[in-house]
Design an enzyme around this catalytic site. Structure first.
Site, PDB file in Angstrom:
ATOM      1  N   GLU A 126       1.099  -1.225  -0.073  1.00 24.11           N
ATOM      2  CA  GLU A 126      -0.136   0.198  -0.105  1.00 24.11           C
ATOM      3  C   GLU A 126       0.867   1.316   0.060  1.00 24.11           C
ATOM      4  OE1 GLU A 126      -3.584  -0.094   2.872  1.00 24.11           O
ATOM      5  OE2 GLU A 126      -2.875  -1.937   3.263  1.00 24.11           O
ATOM      6  N   HIS A 243      -8.240   9.476   3.370  1.00 24.93           N
ATOM      7  CA  HIS A 243      -7.998   8.500   2.498  1.00 24.93           C
ATOM      8  C   HIS A 243      -8.375   8.683   0.875  1.00 24.93           C
ATOM      9  CE1 HIS A 243      -8.001   4.504   0.784  1.00 24.93           C
ATOM     10  NE2 HIS A 243      -7.622   4.173   1.864  1.00 24.93           N
ATOM     11  N   ARG A 385       0.114   8.756   9.235  1.00 16.03           N
ATOM     12  CA  ARG A 385       0.287   7.410   9.254  1.00 16.03           C
ATOM     13  C   ARG A 385       0.579   6.483   8.080  1.00 16.03           C
ATOM     14  NH1 ARG A 385      -3.769   2.810   9.038  1.00 16.03           N
ATOM     15  NH2 ARG A 385      -4.954   4.490   8.336  1.00 16.03           N
TER      16      ARG A 385
HETATM   17  P1  FAD Z   1     -12.377   0.772  16.951  1.00 16.40           P
HETATM   18  O1  FAD Z   1     -12.204  -0.364  16.080  1.00 16.40           O
HETATM   19  O2  FAD Z   1     -13.141   1.946  16.265  1.00 16.40           O
HETATM   20  O3  FAD Z   1     -13.237   0.574  18.190  1.00 16.40           O
HETATM   21  C1  FAD Z   1     -13.750   1.492  19.126  1.00 16.40           C
HETATM   22  C2  FAD Z   1     -14.604   0.856  19.968  1.00 16.40           C
HETATM   23  O4  FAD Z   1     -14.865   1.957  20.870  1.00 16.40           O
HETATM   24  C3  FAD Z   1     -16.034   0.582  19.423  1.00 16.40           C
HETATM   25  O5  FAD Z   1     -16.240  -0.606  19.948  1.00 16.40           O
HETATM   26  C4  FAD Z   1     -16.904   1.614  19.906  1.00 16.40           C
HETATM   27  O6  FAD Z   1     -18.351   1.240  19.960  1.00 16.40           O
HETATM   28  C5  FAD Z   1     -16.435   1.866  21.353  1.00 16.40           C
HETATM   29  N1  FAD Z   1     -16.604   3.181  21.860  1.00 16.40           N
HETATM   30  C6  FAD Z   1     -16.347   4.392  21.295  1.00 16.40           C
HETATM   31  N2  FAD Z   1     -16.623   5.324  22.185  1.00 16.40           N
HETATM   32  C7  FAD Z   1     -17.191   4.696  23.437  1.00 16.40           C
HETATM   33  C8  FAD Z   1     -17.705   5.217  24.450  1.00 16.40           C
HETATM   34  N3  FAD Z   1     -17.926   6.536  24.888  1.00 16.40           N
HETATM   35  N4  FAD Z   1     -18.259   4.200  25.501  1.00 16.40           N
HETATM   36  C9  FAD Z   1     -18.086   3.008  24.973  1.00 16.40           C
HETATM   37  N5  FAD Z   1     -17.572   2.511  23.991  1.00 16.40           N
HETATM   38  C10 FAD Z   1     -17.195   3.319  23.089  1.00 16.40           C
HETATM   39  N6  FAD Z   1      -6.341   0.192   9.445  1.00 16.40           N
HETATM   40  C11 FAD Z   1      -5.338  -0.687   9.141  1.00 16.40           C
HETATM   41  O7  FAD Z   1      -4.277  -0.864   9.765  1.00 16.40           O
HETATM   42  N7  FAD Z   1      -5.496  -1.472   8.070  1.00 16.40           N
HETATM   43  C12 FAD Z   1      -6.557  -1.316   7.264  1.00 16.40           C
HETATM   44  O8  FAD Z   1      -6.724  -1.927   6.304  1.00 16.40           O
HETATM   45  C13 FAD Z   1      -7.684  -0.416   7.550  1.00 16.40           C
HETATM   46  N8  FAD Z   1      -8.520  -0.260   6.777  1.00 16.40           N
HETATM   47  C14 FAD Z   1      -9.631   0.581   7.281  1.00 16.40           C
HETATM   48  C15 FAD Z   1     -10.874   0.775   6.370  1.00 16.40           C
HETATM   49  C16 FAD Z   1     -11.806   1.662   7.185  1.00 16.40           C
HETATM   50  C17 FAD Z   1     -13.140   1.541   5.959  1.00 16.40           C
HETATM   51  C18 FAD Z   1     -11.381   2.553   8.071  1.00 16.40           C
HETATM   52  C19 FAD Z   1     -12.749   3.308   8.502  1.00 16.40           C
HETATM   53  C20 FAD Z   1     -10.379   2.389   8.786  1.00 16.40           C
HETATM   54  C21 FAD Z   1      -9.467   1.320   8.267  1.00 16.40           C
HETATM   55  N9  FAD Z   1      -8.303   1.349   9.230  1.00 16.40           N
HETATM   56  C22 FAD Z   1      -7.296   0.531   8.970  1.00 16.40           C
HETATM   57  C23 FAD Z   1      -8.129   2.039  10.157  1.00 16.40           C
HETATM   58  C24 FAD Z   1      -8.343   0.968  11.517  1.00 16.40           C
HETATM   59  O9  FAD Z   1      -9.531   0.311  11.200  1.00 16.40           O
HETATM   60  C25 FAD Z   1      -8.801   1.872  12.817  1.00 16.40           C
HETATM   61  O10 FAD Z   1      -7.750   2.768  12.964  1.00 16.40           O
HETATM   62  C26 FAD Z   1      -8.676   0.676  13.827  1.00 16.40           C
HETATM   63  O11 FAD Z   1      -9.425  -0.503  13.577  1.00 16.40           O
HETATM   64  C27 FAD Z   1      -8.922   1.211  15.267  1.00 16.40           C
HETATM   65  O12 FAD Z   1      -9.428   0.214  16.333  1.00 16.40           O
HETATM   66  P2  FAD Z   1      -9.518   0.811  17.608  1.00 16.40           P
HETATM   67  O13 FAD Z   1      -9.760  -0.531  18.314  1.00 16.40           O
HETATM   68  O14 FAD Z   1      -8.745   1.628  18.063  1.00 16.40           O
HETATM   69  O15 FAD Z   1     -10.981   1.476  17.631  1.00 16.40           O
HETATM   70  C1  SIN Z   2      -7.050   0.678   2.984  1.00 13.10           C
HETATM   71  O1  SIN Z   2      -7.492  -0.615   2.853  1.00 13.10           O
HETATM   72  O2  SIN Z   2      -6.825   1.591   1.930  1.00 13.10           O
HETATM   73  C2  SIN Z   2      -6.947   1.464   4.471  1.00 13.10           C
HETATM   74  C3  SIN Z   2      -5.853   1.172   5.026  1.00 13.10           C
HETATM   75  C4  SIN Z   2      -5.490   1.948   6.123  1.00 13.10           C
HETATM   76  O3  SIN Z   2      -6.292   2.949   6.360  1.00 13.10           O
HETATM   77  O4  SIN Z   2      -4.447   1.432   6.826  1.00 13.10           O
END
Ligand code: FAD
Ligand code: SIN
Length: 550
Positions: A126, A243, A385
């Site tokens: 990527e 993105h 990032r």
């Molecule tokens: P999240 O997975 O967002 O989890 C947050 C949690 O907190 C959820 O359960 C939510 O309900 C909970 N929460 C929030 N606020 C509260 C509250 N006040 N009280 C209780 N619960 C709460 N990254 C990569 O490395 N590779 C990829 O291929 C990639 N693809 C992506 C594709 C898309 C469409 C998107 C949007 C992002 C992508 N990213 C990717 C980024 C990555 O997915 C996220 O940065 C990562 O999953 C974040 O994980 P997390 O556990 O920090 O948060």
């Molecule tokens: C993507 O699959 O293009 C998202 C990857 C990322 O946000 O790290």
């Protein structure tokens, strides 16, 4: 802008039993940390939707780790540092990339299946990666595979108590230490207090602050706002990653088209069919994301377009079918095909590079308060990032946090628990005056939110300047004063208060940073300025200061 505790003067439905560790969020960061700690102690996971709903679920491209030669951690390190444009903390990056392969082994042990080609792990590339090092699952459904398995596996531990549809509202502190958490049971709007000595904020990102975003509805920045109210430091929050390739469906929804598609050979073309990234960066379409977005914005503005064309028509159909089944299905629903059509795409708010400042063990500057995942600013991402470094970051720093908390739990003494319980009872009396919030004038938040999001995209979006940022700050202050003082105790208003708080922090830091770097582009300060600005902006308790890059 808001009082120290958002909910004031409410009936407290219940003060729960003391717990050593509460985790806010059930994405990759929250669940992986919960699983590790639960082997030693009772853990509560509070999550505001159902367990699976998270940004993690929607991750497409994959998870980065240098698992196969000639790649190794030093190259992953160099790519991450380069993408971060001078603001990465080198120790955090080293921890991230060195620990990444071990995290992948842990995922495999949990039963997560990564794609295999010809008997070997399938790796894609990527933006910004020197070698293919992105592992993926289900083609373009990496997040779904990981989240499903984490939810399933964590459900087998009797030491984890799950509280779905519980919105964490505020962190209760006592003399600079964590004492508990206030949460709202969304099903009946009742307020609960959970006394505890350690809290891990893993609440994800802030995409919902923008009207054009890849993020799900949970991404409202709650964790950052509550950490800020509690007195924690917020670092480099001006750096919002957009993105490059997001597609609008016929029914108006936004759908990400993974960068891995460009990793497998797709091109970006302008209205005349020219590959405008060629000659702009040695990696062309696979330049780091901030550079691709900057070029897209330039081309879109010069050619008066609202989109750019993504072209995968020359990529072998067989490869596309195996690698991108979900994207193919989504496009088909919209009458399009990757093999024959150019796809209209545009940038959308995607990822928060900064957030709650932590050290290498995930500790904030409040004792007992930790942060990991997208909500945290570990220093691993700097000003931009590297793609697919997010899922892995949640695992690595969640692992560090679990080790720190387990060490503390093993040495714990009962006196401190009793002190916390006494503090919580005192706190509950002071906050729970028995006054009902139902008497507050109704606020129609659902009408205010779209306007706020539009304002954020216009004034604090990809391009910013002093005028737009000052105007954003006025808008936010006025909205908060007019509609949300005091804040009624329901999910929508609490989330909106958090969005206003985070919007205020982003615009404040963006105004301070009078340069353009990484994902922060100032029209009025178009150049990178290493002499004045190779430093972090820290916001804490209404004040700001700068810290050197380590
Ligand atoms: P999240 O997975 O967002 O989890 C947050 C949690 O907190 C959820 O359960 C939510 O309900 C909970 N929460 C929030 N606020 C509260 C509250 N006040 N009280 C209780 N619960 C709460 N990254 C990569 O490395 N590779 C990829 O291929 C990639 N693809 C992506 C594709 C898309 C469409 C998107 C949007 C992002 C992508 N990213 C990717 C980024 C990555 O997915 C996220 O940065 C990562 O999953 C974040 O994980 P997390 O556990 O920090 O948060
Ligand atoms: C993507 O699959 O293009 C998202 C990857 C990322 O946000 O790290």
């Amino acid at each position: 802008m808001f009082p120290r505790y958002l909910i004031n003067g409410c009936d407290i439905k219940k003060i729960h039993d003391f717990c050593d560790c509460i985790i806010i969020g059930s994405g990759i960061a929250g669940l992986s940390t919960a699983i590790r700690i639960s082997k030693y102690a009772k853990v509560k996971v509070l999550t505001k939707s159902n367990l699976s709903e998270s940004t993690t679920w929607y991750a497409q491209g994959g998870i980065a780790a240098a698992v196969k030669r000639p790649d190794w951690w030093k190259v992953h390190y160099a790519d991450t540092i380069e993408a971060g444009q001078g603001l990465c903390d080198s120790n955090a990056v080293e921890k991230l990339v060195k620990s990444a392969p071990r995290m992948i082994e842990d995922l495999v042990e949990l039963g997560i299946t990564f794609d295999i080609t010809g008997g070997e792990i399938s790796l894609t590339t990527e933006g910004g990666h020197t070698y293919p090092r992105v592992l993926h699952a289900g083609g373009d459904a990496t997040g779904e595979e990981i989240e499903k398995k984490l939810v399933k596996y964590s459900g087998t531990f009797s030491n984890i108590d799950f509280y779905s549809e519980h919105l964490a509202v505020d962190i209760i502190t006592d003399s600079g230490r964590v004492a508990g958490i206030i949460a709202l049971d969304i099903k009946n709007n009742s307020v609960h207090i959970h006394p505890c000595s350690n809290i891990v904020i893993a609440s994800g990102g802030i995409g919902q602050l923008y009207d054009v975003s890849t993020n799900p509805s949970i991404s409202t920045g709650d964790g950052i706002a509550m950490a800020y109210r509690a007195g924690a430091s917020i670092k480099d929050i001006e750096f919002i990653q957009f993105h490059p390739t997001v597609f609008k469906t016929n029914d108006g929804h936004l759908f990400l088209i993974t960068e891995a598609l460009r990793g497998e050979g797709a091109y970006l073309r302008d209205s005349s069919g020219r590959r405008f990234m060629v000659g702009r960066h040695p990696k062309a379409e696979l330049a780091p994301r901030d550079i691709v977005v900057r070029e897209m914005v330039r081309v879109m503005s010069e050619q008066h377009l609202h989109f750019i064309f993504l072209d995968a028509t020359h990529v072998p159909e067989k490869l596309l079918k195996v690698r991108f089944p979900n994207i193919i299905a989504k496009l088909k629903e919209n009458g399009l095909s990757l093999t024959t059509d150019l796809i209209k795409v545009f940038p959308a708010a995607h990822y928060l590079n900064g957030g709650i400042k932590t050290d290498l063990k995930g500790r904030t500057d409040i004792a007992g308060l930790y942060a990991c995942g997208e909500t945290a600013a570990t220093g691993a991402h700097g000003a931009n990032r590297l793609a697919s470094n997010s899922l892995i970051e949640g695992l690595v720093f969640g692992w560090e946090i679990s080790r720190d908390i387990i060490r503390k739990i093993k040495n714990k003494n009962k006196c401190s628990n009793d002190r916390i319980l006494a503090k919580i009872n005192e706190f509950a009396k002071s906050i729970g005056s028995g006054k009902s919030m139902e008497n507050l004038p109704p606020v129609n938040i659902s009408e205010l939110i779209p306007d706020f999001r539009k304002m954020m995209s216009t004034n604090v979006g990809i391009l910013r300047d002093e005028k737009s940022l000052v105007s954003a700050r006025e808008y936010i202050n006025n909205t908060a004063k007019k509609y949300l003082c005091p804040v009624p105790a329901n999910k929508e208003t609490i989330e909106f208060a958090n969005m206003l708080t985070v919007g205020s922090l982003i615009s404040k830091a963006a105004l301070l940073r009078t340069e353009s770097r990484g994902t922060h582009l100032r029209n009025d300060w178009p150049k990178k300025d290493d002499t004045s600005w190779k430093k972090h902006i820290i916001l804490k308790n209404d004040e700001s200061h700068f810290e050197p890059v380590e």
